[in-house]
Motif scaffolding. Structure first.
Motif, PDB file in Angstrom:
ATOM      1  N   ASP A  40      12.440 -20.634   0.696  1.00  0.00           N
ATOM      2  CA  ASP A  40      12.255 -19.744   1.838  1.00  0.00           C
ATOM      3  C   ASP A  40      12.324 -20.518   3.150  1.00  0.00           C
ATOM      4  O   ASP A  40      12.978 -20.084   4.112  1.00  0.00           O
ATOM      5  N   ASP A  41      11.658 -21.677   3.176  1.00  0.00           N
ATOM      6  CA  ASP A  41      11.654 -22.474   4.405  1.00  0.00           C
ATOM      7  C   ASP A  41      13.022 -23.091   4.683  1.00  0.00           C
ATOM      8  O   ASP A  41      13.419 -23.243   5.842  1.00  0.00           O
ATOM      9  N   VAL A 139      40.182 -34.505  -6.407  1.00  0.00           N
ATOM     10  CA  VAL A 139      39.951 -33.064  -6.443  1.00  0.00           C
ATOM     11  C   VAL A 139      39.896 -32.492  -5.031  1.00  0.00           C
ATOM     12  O   VAL A 139      39.489 -33.165  -4.080  1.00  0.00           O
ATOM     13  N   THR A 140      40.326 -31.253  -4.925  1.00  0.00           N
ATOM     14  CA  THR A 140      40.208 -30.486  -3.681  1.00  0.00           C
ATOM     15  C   THR A 140      39.167 -29.406  -3.903  1.00  0.00           C
ATOM     16  O   THR A 140      39.274 -28.620  -4.853  1.00  0.00           O
ATOM     17  N   VAL A 141      38.168 -29.376  -3.047  1.00  0.00           N
ATOM     18  CA  VAL A 141      37.054 -28.446  -3.225  1.00  0.00           C
ATOM     19  C   VAL A 141      36.962 -27.521  -2.020  1.00  0.00           C
ATOM     20  O   VAL A 141      36.837 -27.969  -0.880  1.00  0.00           O
ATOM     21  N   GLU A 142      37.047 -26.220  -2.289  1.00  0.00           N
ATOM     22  CA  GLU A 142      36.863 -25.209  -1.263  1.00  0.00           C
ATOM     23  C   GLU A 142      35.568 -24.440  -1.545  1.00  0.00           C
ATOM     24  O   GLU A 142      35.059 -24.473  -2.668  1.00  0.00           O
ATOM     25  N   THR A 143      35.059 -23.758  -0.539  1.00  0.00           N
ATOM     26  CA  THR A 143      33.826 -22.989  -0.720  1.00  0.00           C
ATOM     27  C   THR A 143      34.016 -21.551  -0.254  1.00  0.00           C
ATOM     28  O   THR A 143      34.797 -21.290   0.669  1.00  0.00           O
ATOM     29  N   VAL A 144      33.296 -20.646  -0.904  1.00  0.00           N
ATOM     30  CA  VAL A 144      33.292 -19.240  -0.522  1.00  0.00           C
ATOM     31  C   VAL A 144      31.850 -18.752  -0.502  1.00  0.00           C
ATOM     32  O   VAL A 144      31.115 -18.939  -1.490  1.00  0.00           O
ATOM     33  N   LEU A 145      31.431 -18.161   0.600  1.00  0.00           N
ATOM     34  CA  LEU A 145      30.080 -17.620   0.736  1.00  0.00           C
ATOM     35  C   LEU A 145      30.140 -16.093   0.696  1.00  0.00           C
ATOM     36  O   LEU A 145      30.851 -15.471   1.487  1.00  0.00           O
ATOM     37  N   VAL A 146      29.379 -15.517  -0.239  1.00  0.00           N
ATOM     38  CA  VAL A 146      29.284 -14.057  -0.337  1.00  0.00           C
ATOM     39  C   VAL A 146      27.856 -13.686   0.061  1.00  0.00           C
ATOM     40  O   VAL A 146      27.012 -13.325  -0.766  1.00  0.00           O
ATOM     41  N   ASP A 147      27.573 -13.794   1.353  1.00  0.00           N
ATOM     42  CA  ASP A 147      26.191 -13.637   1.805  1.00  0.00           C
ATOM     43  C   ASP A 147      25.685 -12.207   1.677  1.00  0.00           C
ATOM     44  O   ASP A 147      24.475 -11.972   1.541  1.00  0.00           O
ATOM     45  N   GLU A 148      26.600 -11.234   1.697  1.00  0.00           N
ATOM     46  CA  GLU A 148      26.148  -9.850   1.508  1.00  0.00           C
ATOM     47  C   GLU A 148      25.520  -9.658   0.133  1.00  0.00           C
ATOM     48  O   GLU A 148      24.591  -8.858  -0.047  1.00  0.00           O
ATOM     49  N   ALA A 149      26.033 -10.397  -0.834  1.00  0.00           N
ATOM     50  CA  ALA A 149      25.482 -10.305  -2.194  1.00  0.00           C
ATOM     51  C   ALA A 149      24.066 -10.867  -2.244  1.00  0.00           C
ATOM     52  O   ALA A 149      23.205 -10.353  -2.968  1.00  0.00           O
ATOM     53  N   PHE A 150      23.826 -11.916  -1.480  1.00  0.00           N
ATOM     54  CA  PHE A 150      22.476 -12.490  -1.435  1.00  0.00           C
ATOM     55  C   PHE A 150      21.485 -11.476  -0.881  1.00  0.00           C
ATOM     56  O   PHE A 150      20.385 -11.296  -1.427  1.00  0.00           O
ATOM     57  N   ARG A 153      20.769  -8.761  -3.455  1.00  0.00           N
ATOM     58  CA  ARG A 153      19.859  -9.190  -4.513  1.00  0.00           C
ATOM     59  C   ARG A 153      18.427  -9.255  -4.008  1.00  0.00           C
ATOM     60  O   ARG A 153      17.485  -8.866  -4.716  1.00  0.00           O
ATOM     61  N   ARG A 154      18.246  -9.740  -2.803  1.00  0.00           N
ATOM     62  CA  ARG A 154      16.895  -9.803  -2.239  1.00  0.00           C
ATOM     63  C   ARG A 154      16.307  -8.403  -2.073  1.00  0.00           C
ATOM     64  O   ARG A 154      15.099  -8.228  -2.150  1.00  0.00           O
ATOM     65  N   ALA A 155      17.188  -7.430  -1.862  1.00  0.00           N
ATOM     66  CA  ALA A 155      16.735  -6.047  -1.719  1.00  0.00           C
ATOM     67  C   ALA A 155      16.544  -5.369  -3.080  1.00  0.00           C
ATOM     68  O   ALA A 155      16.148  -4.196  -3.131  1.00  0.00           O
ATOM     69  N   GLY A 156      16.831  -6.095  -4.155  1.00  0.00           N
ATOM     70  CA  GLY A 156      16.645  -5.543  -5.496  1.00  0.00           C
ATOM     71  C   GLY A 156      17.834  -4.784  -6.044  1.00  0.00           C
ATOM     72  O   GLY A 156      17.741  -4.167  -7.111  1.00  0.00           O
ATOM     73  N   ASP A 157      18.978  -4.858  -5.355  1.00  0.00           N
ATOM     74  CA  ASP A 157      20.173  -4.131  -5.796  1.00  0.00           C
ATOM     75  C   ASP A 157      21.093  -5.091  -6.544  1.00  0.00           C
ATOM     76  O   ASP A 157      22.087  -5.588  -5.998  1.00  0.00           O
ATOM     77  N   LEU A 158      20.789  -5.340  -7.818  1.00  0.00           N
ATOM     78  CA  LEU A 158      21.575  -6.282  -8.615  1.00  0.00           C
ATOM     79  C   LEU A 158      22.990  -5.764  -8.846  1.00  0.00           C
ATOM     80  O   LEU A 158      23.952  -6.542  -8.882  1.00  0.00           O
ATOM     81  N   GLU A 159      23.130  -4.455  -8.993  1.00  0.00           N
ATOM     82  CA  GLU A 159      24.463  -3.884  -9.218  1.00  0.00           C
ATOM     83  C   GLU A 159      25.389  -4.174  -8.036  1.00  0.00           C
ATOM     84  O   GLU A 159      26.551  -4.568  -8.225  1.00  0.00           O
ATOM     85  N   MET A 160      24.892  -3.999  -6.815  1.00  0.00           N
ATOM     86  CA  MET A 160      25.700  -4.293  -5.635  1.00  0.00           C
ATOM     87  C   MET A 160      26.000  -5.784  -5.544  1.00  0.00           C
ATOM     88  O   MET A 160      27.120  -6.185  -5.192  1.00  0.00           O
ATOM     89  N   HIS A 161      25.002  -6.611  -5.836  1.00  0.00           N
ATOM     90  CA  HIS A 161      25.198  -8.058  -5.861  1.00  0.00           C
ATOM     91  C   HIS A 161      26.356  -8.417  -6.775  1.00  0.00           C
ATOM     92  O   HIS A 161      27.279  -9.163  -6.408  1.00  0.00           O
ATOM     93  N   ALA A 184      22.317 -20.287 -10.258  1.00  0.00           N
ATOM     94  CA  ALA A 184      21.965 -19.737 -11.567  1.00  0.00           C
ATOM     95  C   ALA A 184      21.860 -18.222 -11.523  1.00  0.00           C
ATOM     96  O   ALA A 184      22.060 -17.544 -12.538  1.00  0.00           O
ATOM     97  N   SER A 185      21.582 -17.680 -10.346  1.00  0.00           N
ATOM     98  CA  SER A 185      21.427 -16.230 -10.201  1.00  0.00           C
ATOM     99  C   SER A 185      22.729 -15.479 -10.434  1.00  0.00           C
ATOM    100  O   SER A 185      22.720 -14.247 -10.569  1.00  0.00           O
TER     101      SER A 185
END
Length: 220
Positions: A40-41, A139-150, A153-161, A184-185
């Motif tokens: 959280d912090d 290796v070439t490493v790219e990143t993708v952030l799906v922050d809406e999914a986070f 999930r915090r709102a309890g909507d696992l299906e939307m996540h 892991a989530s």
């Protein structure tokens, strides 16, 4: 009997790891250590601060004092703090992403790291790149952030996540050799994403627990 401590920053994951412990750690004693405040912090600060690093190191050191012979840190975001902890703790500390990232660089050279929490992206990308260097792979490493999914999930909507993560991965997976699910989530999506993309998709929990089981077997 070997004792294993499972350190979590998300209490909701304890159930998943209890299932995995029953499967992989039949020959060991194991217990949970949970401190959600550190994640959280981190999220509030937008980075792994010295204060949070110190608290994580304290938790991992206390796990050893509690009799743990092996510690598994199940939080990808805390990866840099584990590097510090390893200098302070005498028992093996395994990052949950260690086995997964080692497997990723074995599979391909173009790797995408997917996360829903921004705090995970940097540590996970750095770990994949480090494993590539250790393996002598370019290796070439790219990143993708799906922050809406986070947020879902915090709102309890696992299906939307799940829908948001799945749609995002489908959009770019074919451009890479392997997809790494950095938290892991998201691990429950591994098999369905592989079917929907036909690209290898890796998650950390099973691979990490397999590795812990190997360490247990090798323990005196």
């Amino acid at each position: 009997m070997t004792r294993v401590a499972l350190f979590h920053t998300v209490a909701a994951l304890t159930g998943r790891f209890e299932e995995l412990a029953d499967e992989y750690l039949a020959d060991a004693e194991w217990y949970h250590v949970v401190d959600e405040s550190v994640l959280d912090d981190m999220l509030d600060a937008g980075e792994l601060t010295p204060n949070v690093t110190e608290r994580i190191c304290t938790q991992l050191a206390l796990a050893q004092r509690g009799g743990a012979d092996i510690v598994l840190d199940t939080c990808s975001s805390t990866s840099p703090a584990v590097d510090v902890s390893r200098k302070l703790v005498d028992v093996p500390i395994v990052k949950i992403d260690d086995p997964m990232t080692e497997r990723a660089v074995e599979i391909g050279d173009r790797i995408v790291v997917v996360a829903t929490a921004a705090s995970t992206l940097g540590p996970s990308k750095d770990l994949v790149e480090r494993k590539g260097e250790e393996a002598g792979r370019d290796v070439t490493v790219e990143t993708v952030l799906v922050d809406e999914a986070f947020e879902a999930r915090r709102a309890g909507d696992l299906e939307m996540h799940d829908e948001l993560v799945s749609e995002a991965v489908e959009d770019f997976a074919d451009d890479f050799d392997v997809v790494v699910l950095a938290q892991a989530s998201m691990s429950h999506l591994e098999s369905s994403l592989f079917e929907r993309t036909s690209v290898p998709v890796l998650s950390s929990p099973d691979l990490a627990m397999e590795h812990i089981a190997e360490l247990v077997s090798a323990s005196p």
